[in-house]
Design an enzyme around this catalytic site. Sequence first.
Site: not given
Ligand code: KIV
Length: 289
Positions: A113, A82, A111, A190, A43-44
């Site tokens: 968080e 994500d 994924k 992280e 989600d970056s």
């Molecule tokens: O969204 C992302 O890029 C991430 C990585 C930093 C692991 O969660």
Amino acid sequence: MKIRIKDILNKKTKEQITMLTCYDYSFAKILDESGIDIILVGDSLANVVLGMDETRNLSVTEMLNHTKAVALGVEKALLVADMPYNSYQKNPDKCVDYAKQFIELGADAVKVEWFAAQTNKSSQKKDCFYVVKKLLKNKIPVMGHIGLTPQTAHLLGGYKVQGKNEDSARNLLNQSKTLEKLGVFSIVLECIPYQLSNIITKQLKIPTIGIGAGNYCDGQVLVLYDLLGLYNKKRPKFVKVYRDFFCETRKAAGEFVKDVKTKKFPSKEESFSLTPEQNNFLKDLDNLG
Ligand code: KIV
């Protein structure tokens, strides 16, 4: 051969696991050919592609669209999507419906968080464990993510290294153990000190994948746009820029601008042409003017 979750689990103590983020079809094809183990539609995306300040602002539709594009380019790597903030933290009861959409588009896992229960009227604690349990009960494989979790960075004092005091370190160790017990297949660590990620990695049977967590993890992940030097708004200490494509792209675009202005581009080689006979009809058109 397609990499499966059991292959990732088997790599612990045998070989380092590699993971990179990806957001589109073309890069997905390149990464898949590079021998990468895991491709993460992170989600970056919100920051490096869509120019947002916070990943929390990313919509589920935006994440789904990019997951669809990446999935079309991936054949071998394990594909993880994500879960954006709006797909589970905003309303934990919606997590399964949304996660299924990522899996239907081709993701092998999602994924999530780490997050604590938000205060709401419901007496039931709807935190990260609630969501992970729900996903796993519905046979959706889950990767965890603890430490500096950008979706809740505002609750962690900002984008800071986590686990620097005893309470925080103990919390992170407990979170990782509970996630393992619930059944996640790996955990992203992280921005935590390497001494702590070493302890977590040694005490877990599942692999840890570090980003800003030192060299003792079972694998490493980077944001693709950081590795390629494409995103230079914010560059954390842990980033290694393998190529400077920000400068290369600017140079290439500058050359294009110059070539067009000076009429060097397109040349005859880059243009379509008619044979002399075909060209006859154009003479008539030309005379009309
Ligand atoms: O969204 C992302 O890029 C991430 C990585 C930093 C692991 O969660």
